[in-house]
Design a protein around this motif. Sequence first.
Motif, PDB file in Angstrom:
ATOM      1  N   GLU A 187     -29.105  -6.989  59.192  1.00  0.00           N
ATOM      2  CA  GLU A 187     -28.741  -8.295  59.810  1.00  0.00           C
ATOM      3  C   GLU A 187     -27.635  -9.005  58.881  1.00  0.00           C
ATOM      4  OE1 GLU A 187     -31.363 -12.482  60.692  1.00  0.00           O
ATOM      5  OE2 GLU A 187     -30.690 -12.700  58.521  1.00  0.00           O
ATOM      6  N   LYS A 189     -24.670 -11.823  59.324  1.00  0.00           N
ATOM      7  CA  LYS A 189     -24.805 -13.286  59.811  1.00  0.00           C
ATOM      8  C   LYS A 189     -23.107 -13.892  58.601  1.00  0.00           C
ATOM      9  CE  LYS A 189     -28.299 -13.846  61.814  1.00  0.00           C
ATOM     10  NZ  LYS A 189     -27.813 -14.592  63.277  1.00  0.00           N
ATOM     11  N   LYS A 230     -28.980 -18.588  52.217  1.00  0.00           N
ATOM     12  CA  LYS A 230     -29.164 -17.991  53.367  1.00  0.00           C
ATOM     13  C   LYS A 230     -30.098 -16.503  52.329  1.00  0.00           C
ATOM     14  CE  LYS A 230     -27.144 -20.696  55.884  1.00  0.00           C
ATOM     15  NZ  LYS A 230     -28.155 -20.870  57.515  1.00  0.00           N
ATOM     16  N   SER A 234     -32.661 -14.370  54.828  1.00  0.00           N
ATOM     17  CA  SER A 234     -32.124 -13.128  56.130  1.00  0.00           C
ATOM     18  C   SER A 234     -33.253 -11.959  55.456  1.00  0.00           C
ATOM     19  CB  SER A 234     -30.592 -13.018  55.294  1.00  0.00           C
ATOM     20  OG  SER A 234     -30.126 -11.978  55.831  1.00  0.00           O
ATOM     21  N   ASN A 237     -36.058 -12.708  57.088  1.00  0.00           N
ATOM     22  CA  ASN A 237     -35.639 -11.864  58.827  1.00  0.00           C
ATOM     23  C   ASN A 237     -36.052 -10.360  59.106  1.00  0.00           C
ATOM     24  OD1 ASN A 237     -35.049 -14.719  59.456  1.00  0.00           O
ATOM     25  ND2 ASN A 237     -33.028 -14.485  59.027  1.00  0.00           N
ATOM     26  N   GLN A 313     -29.216  -7.153  49.579  1.00  0.00           N
ATOM     27  CA  GLN A 313     -28.079  -7.964  50.167  1.00  0.00           C
ATOM     28  C   GLN A 313     -26.804  -8.267  49.787  1.00  0.00           C
ATOM     29  OE1 GLN A 313     -31.922 -11.022  49.650  1.00  0.00           O
ATOM     30  NE2 GLN A 313     -31.089 -10.921  52.019  1.00  0.00           N
ATOM     31  N   SER A 323     -28.407  -8.364  54.643  1.00  0.00           N
ATOM     32  CA  SER A 323     -29.326  -8.106  54.687  1.00  0.00           C
ATOM     33  C   SER A 323     -29.216  -6.426  55.087  1.00  0.00           C
ATOM     34  CB  SER A 323     -30.361  -8.680  54.664  1.00  0.00           C
ATOM     35  OG  SER A 323     -31.004  -9.959  53.577  1.00  0.00           O
TER      36      SER A 323
END
Length: 328
Positions: A187, A189, A230, A234, A237, A313, A323
């Motif tokens: 992911e 972001k 965050k 993450s 997720n 991460q 991540s």
Amino acid sequence: MSENCFSRIASTGSFLPKRAVSNEELAQDLAKIGVETSDEWIRTRTGIEQRYLASGEESTTYLASEAAKQALEAGGFSPDEIDLIIVATTTPDSVFPSTACQVQAILGASGAGAFDIQAVCSGFAYALSIADSMIRAGSAKRVLVIGAETLSRVLDWKDRTTCVLFGDGAGAVVLEKSDEPGILASELKADGTRGVHVLAADSHIDGGKVVGDPFIRMDGRLVFKAAVEKMTESARNVLTKANLATNDVDLYIPHQANLRIMNMVREKLGIDEEHLMISVNQHGNTSAASVPLALDKAHRSGRLKRGDLVLLQGVGGGFTWASVLLKF
């Protein structure tokens, strides 16, 4: 794209400048220019005990190339077996050519594509995800992914809130095509509204001159809060994407910026302390080099083994976070 086209990390490498600077030595150097700090002040707030600082001859390209050579040697690869080179860096040696192109020339990987990406401390996770996508799409079979920084060159040594935090170094992996999934989920972001006001080096070149503030500036409290929020979100997720839980994680390698942030996220996720990889104490915050340095250290020390589930991460300026969940 073939249904069985995946990617896996084949090998790792890392490289550090020659000079290691302890907190005590740094405090003595800073005292000469009127900046007060101490080993106790730095250690209790960040977990950092030392960092490596590059000399004038140790460029970002040099550090990146040496880390790449280690990764190639560890995997038994020759440069002409690499299809693509991606370098994540915030501190390139030139506006252009890219650091990746300069690394390509040094390695002699003449057949490889090459480009840099800039996502600051999330850069390596971003680059690894891009490399995975390229392999899955059939555009490359083997990608050299590097995170390299010389952050000491953009530090204001009179700013105690930043100058004690950062260091220089590089880490690399060779990501290759595999029949079995290696990168399980990722992911990427960002929140650009938090950019210049939270963490930035807000300058540019205009008419041959540096315009703006070329040094790293940071709102530590906002960074701390945003990083914890965050990174926790993450991590959950990507684990959900892969249908896995935090207790499945064998090794957790977060961005090595601040031990208090790392432990707070770990606790929120419910990951046992024994599964946390720590290298911030020895390297300081090396931005895009942070995660691959820790990954290589874990691998070479025997702490990371084939088949382990690893959560990587990054979080940093931009404001970016990312991540990557992988099976090593």
